[in-house]
Design a protein around this motif. Structure first.
Motif, PDB file in Angstrom:
ATOM      1  N   VAL A  29      13.919  -2.355 -38.636  1.00  0.00           N
ATOM      2  CA  VAL A  29      14.810  -4.086 -38.201  1.00  0.00           C
ATOM      3  C   VAL A  29      12.298  -4.173 -38.063  1.00  0.00           C
ATOM      4  CG1 VAL A  29      16.340  -3.100 -36.644  1.00  0.00           C
ATOM      5  CG2 VAL A  29      13.704  -2.259 -35.502  1.00  0.00           C
ATOM      6  N   LYS A  30      12.612  -5.091 -37.748  1.00  0.00           N
ATOM      7  CA  LYS A  30      11.599  -6.043 -38.080  1.00  0.00           C
ATOM      8  C   LYS A  30      11.312  -6.883 -36.050  1.00  0.00           C
ATOM      9  CE  LYS A  30       9.306 -10.151 -40.245  1.00  0.00           C
ATOM     10  NZ  LYS A  30       9.588 -11.363 -41.034  1.00  0.00           N
ATOM     11  N   VAL A  31       9.498  -6.297 -36.069  1.00  0.00           N
ATOM     12  CA  VAL A  31       8.960  -6.835 -34.543  1.00  0.00           C
ATOM     13  C   VAL A  31       9.191  -8.280 -34.683  1.00  0.00           C
ATOM     14  CG1 VAL A  31       7.065  -6.061 -32.882  1.00  0.00           C
ATOM     15  CG2 VAL A  31       7.954  -4.257 -34.267  1.00  0.00           C
ATOM     16  N   LEU A  32       9.411  -8.559 -33.350  1.00  0.00           N
ATOM     17  CA  LEU A  32       9.457 -10.485 -33.765  1.00  0.00           C
ATOM     18  C   LEU A  32       8.037 -10.212 -31.983  1.00  0.00           C
ATOM     19  CD1 LEU A  32      13.193 -11.232 -32.198  1.00  0.00           C
ATOM     20  CD2 LEU A  32      11.504 -11.617 -34.502  1.00  0.00           C
ATOM     21  N   LYS A  33       7.931  -9.948 -31.411  1.00  0.00           N
ATOM     22  CA  LYS A  33       6.858  -9.674 -30.051  1.00  0.00           C
ATOM     23  C   LYS A  33       7.380  -8.827 -29.190  1.00  0.00           C
ATOM     24  CE  LYS A  33       9.968 -13.215 -28.018  1.00  0.00           C
ATOM     25  NZ  LYS A  33       9.267 -14.410 -26.461  1.00  0.00           N
ATOM     26  N   SER A  34       5.624  -8.651 -28.333  1.00  0.00           N
ATOM     27  CA  SER A  34       5.570  -7.497 -27.832  1.00  0.00           C
ATOM     28  C   SER A  34       5.765  -7.927 -26.167  1.00  0.00           C
ATOM     29  CB  SER A  34       4.043  -6.646 -26.822  1.00  0.00           C
ATOM     30  OG  SER A  34       4.196  -6.117 -26.768  1.00  0.00           O
ATOM     31  N   SER A  46      21.114  -8.341 -39.625  1.00  0.00           N
ATOM     32  CA  SER A  46      22.217  -8.776 -39.412  1.00  0.00           C
ATOM     33  C   SER A  46      21.865 -10.437 -38.631  1.00  0.00           C
ATOM     34  CB  SER A  46      23.772  -8.231 -38.529  1.00  0.00           C
ATOM     35  OG  SER A  46      23.061  -7.521 -37.713  1.00  0.00           O
ATOM     36  N   GLY A  47      21.006 -10.432 -37.654  1.00  0.00           N
ATOM     37  CA  GLY A  47      20.279 -11.166 -36.670  1.00  0.00           C
ATOM     38  C   GLY A  47      20.192 -10.319 -35.071  1.00  0.00           C
ATOM     39  N   GLU A  48      20.456  -9.440 -35.325  1.00  0.00           N
ATOM     40  CA  GLU A  48      20.374  -9.079 -33.698  1.00  0.00           C
ATOM     41  C   GLU A  48      19.249  -8.755 -33.277  1.00  0.00           C
ATOM     42  OE1 GLU A  48      22.644  -5.568 -30.997  1.00  0.00           O
ATOM     43  OE2 GLU A  48      23.529  -5.518 -33.316  1.00  0.00           O
ATOM     44  N   GLU A  49      19.177  -9.324 -31.305  1.00  0.00           N
ATOM     45  CA  GLU A  49      17.839  -8.747 -31.540  1.00  0.00           C
ATOM     46  C   GLU A  49      18.234  -8.563 -29.394  1.00  0.00           C
ATOM     47  OE1 GLU A  49      15.499 -12.639 -30.112  1.00  0.00           O
ATOM     48  OE2 GLU A  49      15.474 -13.492 -32.919  1.00  0.00           O
ATOM     49  N   TYR A  50      17.521  -7.313 -30.022  1.00  0.00           N
ATOM     50  CA  TYR A  50      17.121  -7.174 -28.626  1.00  0.00           C
ATOM     51  C   TYR A  50      15.631  -5.625 -28.413  1.00  0.00           C
ATOM     52  CZ  TYR A  50      18.748  -2.793 -31.932  1.00  0.00           C
ATOM     53  OH  TYR A  50      18.750  -1.687 -32.526  1.00  0.00           O
ATOM     54  N   LEU A  51      15.600  -5.105 -27.673  1.00  0.00           N
ATOM     55  CA  LEU A  51      14.388  -4.315 -26.954  1.00  0.00           C
ATOM     56  C   LEU A  51      14.379  -2.971 -27.519  1.00  0.00           C
ATOM     57  CD1 LEU A  51      13.796  -5.514 -23.984  1.00  0.00           C
ATOM     58  CD2 LEU A  51      12.382  -5.981 -25.283  1.00  0.00           C
ATOM     59  N   LYS A 105      18.213  -6.377 -47.706  1.00  0.00           N
ATOM     60  CA  LYS A 105      17.663  -7.288 -48.863  1.00  0.00           C
ATOM     61  C   LYS A 105      17.556  -9.068 -47.817  1.00  0.00           C
ATOM     62  CE  LYS A 105      20.588  -6.083 -52.448  1.00  0.00           C
ATOM     63  NZ  LYS A 105      20.447  -5.264 -52.813  1.00  0.00           N
ATOM     64  N   GLU A 106      18.137  -8.767 -46.367  1.00  0.00           N
ATOM     65  CA  GLU A 106      17.786  -9.742 -45.461  1.00  0.00           C
ATOM     66  C   GLU A 106      16.778  -9.360 -45.196  1.00  0.00           C
ATOM     67  OE1 GLU A 106      21.667  -8.697 -45.073  1.00  0.00           O
ATOM     68  OE2 GLU A 106      19.829  -7.557 -45.066  1.00  0.00           O
ATOM     69  N   PHE A 107      15.265  -8.969 -45.449  1.00  0.00           N
ATOM     70  CA  PHE A 107      13.804  -8.446 -45.078  1.00  0.00           C
ATOM     71  C   PHE A 107      13.102  -9.253 -46.330  1.00  0.00           C
ATOM     72  CE2 PHE A 107      14.965  -5.162 -41.728  1.00  0.00           C
ATOM     73  CZ  PHE A 107      14.512  -6.373 -40.095  1.00  0.00           C
ATOM     74  N   ASP A 108      14.053  -8.777 -47.703  1.00  0.00           N
ATOM     75  CA  ASP A 108      12.921  -9.358 -48.950  1.00  0.00           C
ATOM     76  C   ASP A 108      12.719 -10.852 -48.312  1.00  0.00           C
ATOM     77  OD1 ASP A 108      12.624  -7.562 -50.226  1.00  0.00           O
ATOM     78  OD2 ASP A 108      15.017  -7.015 -50.921  1.00  0.00           O
ATOM     79  N   ASP A 109      14.041 -12.069 -47.744  1.00  0.00           N
ATOM     80  CA  ASP A 109      13.752 -13.334 -47.898  1.00  0.00           C
ATOM     81  C   ASP A 109      12.094 -13.883 -47.237  1.00  0.00           C
ATOM     82  OD1 ASP A 109      16.163 -12.987 -49.728  1.00  0.00           O
ATOM     83  OD2 ASP A 109      16.665 -13.448 -48.107  1.00  0.00           O
ATOM     84  N   ASP A 110      12.390 -13.054 -45.944  1.00  0.00           N
ATOM     85  CA  ASP A 110      11.077 -12.668 -45.123  1.00  0.00           C
ATOM     86  C   ASP A 110      10.212 -12.991 -45.319  1.00  0.00           C
ATOM     87  OD1 ASP A 110      13.107 -13.127 -43.129  1.00  0.00           O
ATOM     88  OD2 ASP A 110      12.850 -11.230 -42.549  1.00  0.00           O
ATOM     89  N   LYS A 111       9.718 -11.395 -46.564  1.00  0.00           N
ATOM     90  CA  LYS A 111       7.853 -12.304 -46.809  1.00  0.00           C
ATOM     91  C   LYS A 111       8.273 -13.087 -48.461  1.00  0.00           C
ATOM     92  CE  LYS A 111       6.493  -7.576 -46.250  1.00  0.00           C
ATOM     93  NZ  LYS A 111       4.822  -7.942 -45.752  1.00  0.00           N
ATOM     94  N   LYS A 112       9.119 -13.645 -48.630  1.00  0.00           N
ATOM     95  CA  LYS A 112       8.863 -14.796 -49.884  1.00  0.00           C
ATOM     96  C   LYS A 112       8.312 -15.711 -48.998  1.00  0.00           C
ATOM     97  CE  LYS A 112      12.153 -13.090 -53.862  1.00  0.00           C
ATOM     98  NZ  LYS A 112      13.298 -13.024 -53.367  1.00  0.00           N
ATOM     99  N   GLU A 113       8.559 -16.126 -48.056  1.00  0.00           N
ATOM    100  CA  GLU A 113       8.694 -17.317 -46.909  1.00  0.00           C
ATOM    101  C   GLU A 113       7.718 -17.439 -46.594  1.00  0.00           C
ATOM    102  OE1 GLU A 113      11.612 -17.046 -44.334  1.00  0.00           O
ATOM    103  OE2 GLU A 113      13.195 -17.975 -45.756  1.00  0.00           O
ATOM    104  N   ASN A 114       7.169 -16.031 -45.695  1.00  0.00           N
ATOM    105  CA  ASN A 114       5.575 -15.867 -45.411  1.00  0.00           C
ATOM    106  C   ASN A 114       4.369 -16.115 -46.189  1.00  0.00           C
ATOM    107  OD1 ASN A 114       7.258 -16.360 -43.237  1.00  0.00           O
ATOM    108  ND2 ASN A 114       7.169 -13.499 -43.059  1.00  0.00           N
TER     109      ASN A 114
END
Length: 150
Positions: A29-34, A46-51, A105-114
């Protein structure tokens, strides 16, 4: 065990890359914020967000920041906190996961955009007064200078 020895062992465990692929119940998973109190808001491929919670062995020894990738394992105790951090991913482990086709594969797109940097995204220091005069395209004979007041 003293604090120094504990920190040394925890850091070695976290930084030592055992190149073990995630188990069936673990996910990347990817960390959004603390969120404080050793809780972090994450997003799944898949886009689901939780703690997720940070285990006590990592607390005050390892820090996780926004944009980091972590390996989590689900827990059943809480309603809001759904998983616990197992491993903090580094560049080598991400590369190893990609080589073994485990990386989402969804996280590969994040690196290219950033990777694209825009001048509007850069930090502007407002503590000093800068006077900027830009040379206009239509009048090339005038020269403009940047002056700075200290």
């Amino acid at each position: 065990m003293s604090k120094v020895n504990k920190r040394k062992h925890v850091m070695n465990e976290a930084l030592w890359d055992d190149y073990e692929l995630p188990k069936e119940n673990q996910s990347i998973v990817k960390v959004l914020k603390s969120r404080g109190n050793n809780l972090h808001e994450i997003t799944t491929p898949s886009g689901e967000e939780y703690l997720v919670s940070m285990p006590t062995k990592f607390r005050k020894n390892i820090w996780v920041k926004r944009g980091d990738y972590i390996l989590v394992e689900p827990i059943t105790e809480g309603d809001k906190v759904k998983a616990e951090i197992v491993k903090i991913m580094n560049k080598d482990s991400i590369k190893y996961y990609k080589e073994n086709n485990v990386w989402p594969k969804e996280f590969d797109d994040d690196k290219k955009e950033n990777t694209e940097v825009n001048d509007d995204d850069l930090f502007t220091n407002t503590n000093r007064a800068h006077v900027r005069a830009y040379q206009s395209d239509s009048d090339s004979s005038d020269t403009s200078e940047c002056s700075e007041s200290d």
